[in-house]
Design a protein around this motif. Structure first.
Motif: not given
Length: 320
Positions: A159-161, A192-196, A207-215, A315-320
């Motif tokens: 999921a992370e990859w 697999d997501l860090p939010y509901d 810190e979860d903005f990047g994960i949400w944006y990609v998903d 201020e900078v987010v990541y995707f993992s």
């Protein structure tokens, strides 16, 4: 001279570091699966891998092997090979340490058309390459039509990859091949997501903005009709007019040089009062509409509430 070429010649490019499985895949594709269908094929190999080719077996399948050095990857040499073999299709096993721009920037023989780019990744060494050679690794996947992770097991961080690849190449198909050769199911589970995702309001931590944006980019239907609450920075593209803006974040897709602003268009009647780079707290409903940035349908926000706030700790987010 035999340099008049009218017929389109499909070119397939295989990328990856040594021990990534390129040669094994090419051999299986060319020989075992008879991909070429007997068509005259020119196989260009740009590095010596651990797996070796049997030139006699290749020739039986009408496949002709040529090893080329980096300084030979130029228009003149490719024209010479075109004249020598007159191939009906070309396959290039590319050197993972060469700049990818090189193969796309040179003027290839007339008729040669890159139809598919595949990138191969050894799951056992992926994290190490990501830590030490991230820019080179991302260069290999950002132009790929398909990314194949091989030698996966139950511990592989699929999921992370997947999110990391989608962050730099939204259109890529991603395949996970297990050590026994089977293909793992195309899993992209909500768990697999860090939010509901099923909550009445999706509460998005900074810190979860990047994960949400990609998903959300990859699985927009998952979010249609959902309400979300998050913090973002204001960006007001001129083409959006007075009633829309982008609440987003600066994200690092690869390295410091590749920091880019990401976010979705957000309709809000009070947009005209907002200023670029302000931080806002947004509550919005997610819909799916035609979105030029996606070259099709994509997530669009309809804000119910936008309140000025301060910046997050990071201020900078990541995707993992």
């Amino acid at each position: 001279m035999a340099r008049q070429q009218e017929t389109e010649i499909p070119v397939y490019v295989f990328m990856g570091f040594l021990d990534s499985g390129k040669t094994t895949f090419v051999k299986e594709t060319l020989l075992d699966r008879e991909f070429t269908g007997g068509a005259k094929t020119l196989l260009l190999v740009c590095e010596d891998g651990e797996e070796e080719y049997d030139e006699k077996d290749l020739k039986k399948k009408n496949i002709f092997l040529e090893f080329i050095e980096e300084d030979q990857l130029n228009t003149e040499h490719l024209l010479d090979l075109q004249d020598k073999y007159q191939p009906e299709q070309v396959m290039i096993e590319y050197n993972g340490m060469w700049k990818l721009d090189k193969i796309f920037d040179i003027r290839v023989p007339k008729g040669w058309t890159v139809v598919q780019v595949l990138s191969f990744v050894n799951a056992e060494t992926y994290d190490v390459y990501q830590q030490n050679m991230k820019a080179t690794m991302m260069d290999q996947v950002n132009s790929a039509d398909m990314v194949v992770f091989n030698r996966c097991d139950e511990k592989s961080k699929r999921a992370e990859w997947r999110r990391g690849i989608k962050a730099v190449n939204r259109r890529a198909q991603i395949i996970f091949e297990m050590k026994d050769g089977s293909i793992a199911p195309d899993e992209n589970d909500e768990e697999d997501l860090p939010y509901d995702v099923k909550a009445d309001v999706i509460e998005l931590n900074d810190e979860d903005f990047g994960i949400w944006y990609v998903d959300a980019s990859d699985q927009p239907d998952r979010y249609v009709g959902k309400k979300i609450h998050f913090r973002g920075m204001v960006f007001k593209p001129k083409q959006y007019g007075k009633n829309a803006f982008v609440p987003g974040r600066f994200a690092m897709t690869c390295c410091v040089e590749d920091i880019t602003f990401v976010g979705f268009k957000c309709y809000y009647d009070g947009s005209k009062n907002l200023i670029d780079r302000q931080w806002v707290d947004v509550t919005a409903t997610i819909k799916k509409e035609y979105y030029p940035d996606f070259e099709g349908d994509g997530p669009v926000l309809y804000a119910e509430k936008v309140v000025l706030t301060g910046p997050p700790e990071e201020e900078v987010v990541y995707f993992s």
